[in-house]
Design a protein around this motif. Structure first.
Motif, PDB file in Angstrom:
ATOM      1  N   GLU A 147       0.832  -1.209   0.000  1.00  0.00           N
ATOM      2  CA  GLU A 147       0.000   0.000   0.000  1.00  0.00           C
ATOM      3  C   GLU A 147       0.864   1.255   0.000  1.00  0.00           C
ATOM      4  O   GLU A 147       0.574   2.228  -0.701  1.00  0.00           O
ATOM      5  CB  GLU A 147      -0.905  -0.003   1.237  1.00  0.00           C
ATOM      6  N   LEU A 148       1.948   1.229   0.766  1.00  0.00           N
ATOM      7  CA  LEU A 148       2.839   2.388   0.847  1.00  0.00           C
ATOM      8  C   LEU A 148       3.551   2.656  -0.478  1.00  0.00           C
ATOM      9  O   LEU A 148       3.906   3.796  -0.776  1.00  0.00           O
ATOM     10  CB  LEU A 148       3.881   2.180   1.956  1.00  0.00           C
ATOM     11  N   SER A 149       3.737   1.619  -1.282  1.00  0.00           N
ATOM     12  CA  SER A 149       4.420   1.797  -2.574  1.00  0.00           C
ATOM     13  C   SER A 149       3.561   2.561  -3.576  1.00  0.00           C
ATOM     14  O   SER A 149       4.066   3.053  -4.580  1.00  0.00           O
ATOM     15  CB  SER A 149       4.806   0.436  -3.163  1.00  0.00           C
ATOM     16  N   ASP A 150       2.258   2.635  -3.286  1.00  0.00           N
ATOM     17  CA  ASP A 150       1.323   3.436  -4.090  1.00  0.00           C
ATOM     18  C   ASP A 150       1.345   3.048  -5.570  1.00  0.00           C
ATOM     19  O   ASP A 150       1.379   3.901  -6.450  1.00  0.00           O
ATOM     20  CB  ASP A 150       1.643   4.929  -3.932  1.00  0.00           C
ATOM     21  N   ASN A 151       1.348   1.736  -5.809  1.00  0.00           N
ATOM     22  CA  ASN A 151       1.305   1.225  -7.185  1.00  0.00           C
ATOM     23  C   ASN A 151       0.065   0.339  -7.313  1.00  0.00           C
ATOM     24  O   ASN A 151       0.058  -0.791  -6.826  1.00  0.00           O
ATOM     25  CB  ASN A 151       2.566   0.420  -7.501  1.00  0.00           C
ATOM     26  N   PRO A 152      -0.999   0.847  -7.940  1.00  0.00           N
ATOM     27  CA  PRO A 152      -2.253   0.090  -8.002  1.00  0.00           C
ATOM     28  C   PRO A 152      -2.125  -1.248  -8.733  1.00  0.00           C
ATOM     29  O   PRO A 152      -2.879  -2.180  -8.460  1.00  0.00           O
ATOM     30  CB  PRO A 152      -3.205   1.033  -8.743  1.00  0.00           C
ATOM     31  N   TYR A 153      -1.173  -1.356  -9.641  1.00  0.00           N
ATOM     32  CA  TYR A 153      -0.998  -2.609 -10.377  1.00  0.00           C
ATOM     33  C   TYR A 153      -0.407  -3.682  -9.462  1.00  0.00           C
ATOM     34  O   TYR A 153      -0.851  -4.835  -9.455  1.00  0.00           O
ATOM     35  CB  TYR A 153      -0.108  -2.391 -11.599  1.00  0.00           C
ATOM     36  N   VAL A 154       0.577  -3.299  -8.663  1.00  0.00           N
ATOM     37  CA  VAL A 154       1.152  -4.234  -7.695  1.00  0.00           C
ATOM     38  C   VAL A 154       0.079  -4.639  -6.682  1.00  0.00           C
ATOM     39  O   VAL A 154      -0.050  -5.815  -6.326  1.00  0.00           O
ATOM     40  CB  VAL A 154       2.361  -3.610  -6.967  1.00  0.00           C
ATOM     41  N   THR A 155      -0.709  -3.680  -6.241  1.00  0.00           N
ATOM     42  CA  THR A 155      -1.768  -3.956  -5.266  1.00  0.00           C
ATOM     43  C   THR A 155      -2.781  -4.958  -5.809  1.00  0.00           C
ATOM     44  O   THR A 155      -3.136  -5.928  -5.140  1.00  0.00           O
ATOM     45  CB  THR A 155      -2.498  -2.648  -4.883  1.00  0.00           C
ATOM     46  N   THR A 156      -3.228  -4.736  -7.037  1.00  0.00           N
ATOM     47  CA  THR A 156      -4.243  -5.606  -7.646  1.00  0.00           C
ATOM     48  C   THR A 156      -3.732  -7.015  -7.870  1.00  0.00           C
ATOM     49  O   THR A 156      -4.382  -7.999  -7.478  1.00  0.00           O
ATOM     50  CB  THR A 156      -4.710  -5.014  -8.996  1.00  0.00           C
ATOM     51  N   PHE A 157      -2.558  -7.155  -8.475  1.00  0.00           N
ATOM     52  CA  PHE A 157      -2.023  -8.479  -8.768  1.00  0.00           C
ATOM     53  C   PHE A 157      -1.633  -9.213  -7.486  1.00  0.00           C
ATOM     54  O   PHE A 157      -1.790 -10.436  -7.377  1.00  0.00           O
ATOM     55  CB  PHE A 157      -0.830  -8.377  -9.711  1.00  0.00           C
ATOM     56  N   SER A 158      -1.133  -8.474  -6.513  1.00  0.00           N
ATOM     57  CA  SER A 158      -0.759  -9.071  -5.237  1.00  0.00           C
ATOM     58  C   SER A 158      -1.984  -9.635  -4.518  1.00  0.00           C
ATOM     59  O   SER A 158      -1.956 -10.749  -3.996  1.00  0.00           O
ATOM     60  CB  SER A 158      -0.067  -8.033  -4.354  1.00  0.00           C
ATOM     61  N   ALA A 159      -3.063  -8.854  -4.505  1.00  0.00           N
ATOM     62  CA  ALA A 159      -4.294  -9.302  -3.841  1.00  0.00           C
ATOM     63  C   ALA A 159      -4.845 -10.556  -4.500  1.00  0.00           C
ATOM     64  O   ALA A 159      -5.329 -11.477  -3.835  1.00  0.00           O
ATOM     65  CB  ALA A 159      -5.333  -8.181  -3.872  1.00  0.00           C
ATOM     66  N   SER A 160      -4.769 -10.608  -5.825  1.00  0.00           N
ATOM     67  CA  SER A 160      -5.259 -11.776  -6.561  1.00  0.00           C
ATOM     68  C   SER A 160      -4.446 -13.020  -6.224  1.00  0.00           C
ATOM     69  O   SER A 160      -4.997 -14.093  -5.961  1.00  0.00           O
ATOM     70  CB  SER A 160      -5.193 -11.493  -8.059  1.00  0.00           C
ATOM     71  N   LEU A 161      -3.134 -12.881  -6.207  1.00  0.00           N
ATOM     72  CA  LEU A 161      -2.266 -14.021  -5.877  1.00  0.00           C
ATOM     73  C   LEU A 161      -2.449 -14.457  -4.433  1.00  0.00           C
ATOM     74  O   LEU A 161      -2.414 -15.649  -4.125  1.00  0.00           O
ATOM     75  CB  LEU A 161      -0.801 -13.647  -6.125  1.00  0.00           C
TER      76      LEU A 161
END
Length: 221
Positions: A147-161
């Motif tokens: 969340e702190l990295s503020d990268n929505p793509y990392v957030t989305t793919f991470s949550a899915s995995l």
């Protein structure tokens, strides 16, 4: 009539959202087993909704890879392939390493203390023999960094995995992978890298934090 200024409207979930959330939870924790046939009429009755939100939930769950739909035939919970877990962990390691690299450059002392507090909770859960609490706190630590990295793509793919990794722990291993003191120490090293703004080292440490359990899994399986 006057409405209080500090009033917060309760979060309302639609029938589809509630249905999706519950079926997803049942699949992740193994209530609905891999390969199990899902009957929309039965699920609708259990959840107290019509068949429409159940079918809509199936579509969302198929996108997540949790169910497979065959229109006119059947809908099933997807199987778990143990080989997939290694692909998941290596991908998650790359995503979180990127998040750690970025976060190291922008994190502030207050946020570092929050991570330290979460890691202390993680250590306490391990020490007191609470594997599920440890798993959830470990995820909280990593999610905070993402969340702190503020990268929505990392957030989305991470949550899915994370959904599939958690499902694997619950269903395939029947319990979370035993967290060890090594995990706590790795988290502590990541925090120290953040304090020194060492983005390269933070990235290396984060990757190690995922690769080590993946290697331990390889020995178990």
């Amino acid at each position: 009539m006057p409405i209080p200024k500090d009033f917060a409207s309760p979060v309302r979930m639609s029938a589809k959202e509630r249905t999706f959330s519950q079926i997803q939870r049942w699949i992740i924790d193994g209530t609905l087993q891999p390969g199990e046939k899902l009957i929309d009429a039965e699920l609708a009755e259990w959840l107290g909704v019509s068949r429409t939100p159940v079918r809509e939930a199936f579509q969302l769950l198929e996108v997540q890879g949790l169910v497979s739909m065959h229109p006119g035939k059947e809908t099933k919970v997807t199987e778990i392939e143990k080989d997939d877990i290694f692909k998941m962990y290596s991908t998650m390691a790359a995503l979180h390493a990127l998040a750690a690299e970025v976060t190291a450059k922008i994190i502030v002392p207050e946020q570092i203390e929050q991570l330290r507090a979460i890691n202390q909770e993680f250590a306490s859960a391990i020490k007191s023999g609470q594997p599920y609490q440890a798993m959830e706190t470990d995820e909280q630590f990593h999610n905070q960094i993402v969340e702190l990295s503020d990268n929505p793509y990392v957030t989305t793919f991470s949550a899915s995995l994370q959904i599939h990794i958690r499902r694997f722990k619950y269903v395939f291993l029947k319990q979370p992978i035993t967290a060890t003191q090594a995990s706590v120490e790795e988290h502590d090293s990541i925090i120290k890298a953040f304090e020194s703004k060492d983005s390269d080292y933070a990235q290396v440490l984060m990757k190690q934090n995922f690769i080590r359990p993946m290697q331990e899994l390889n020995e178990i399986l």
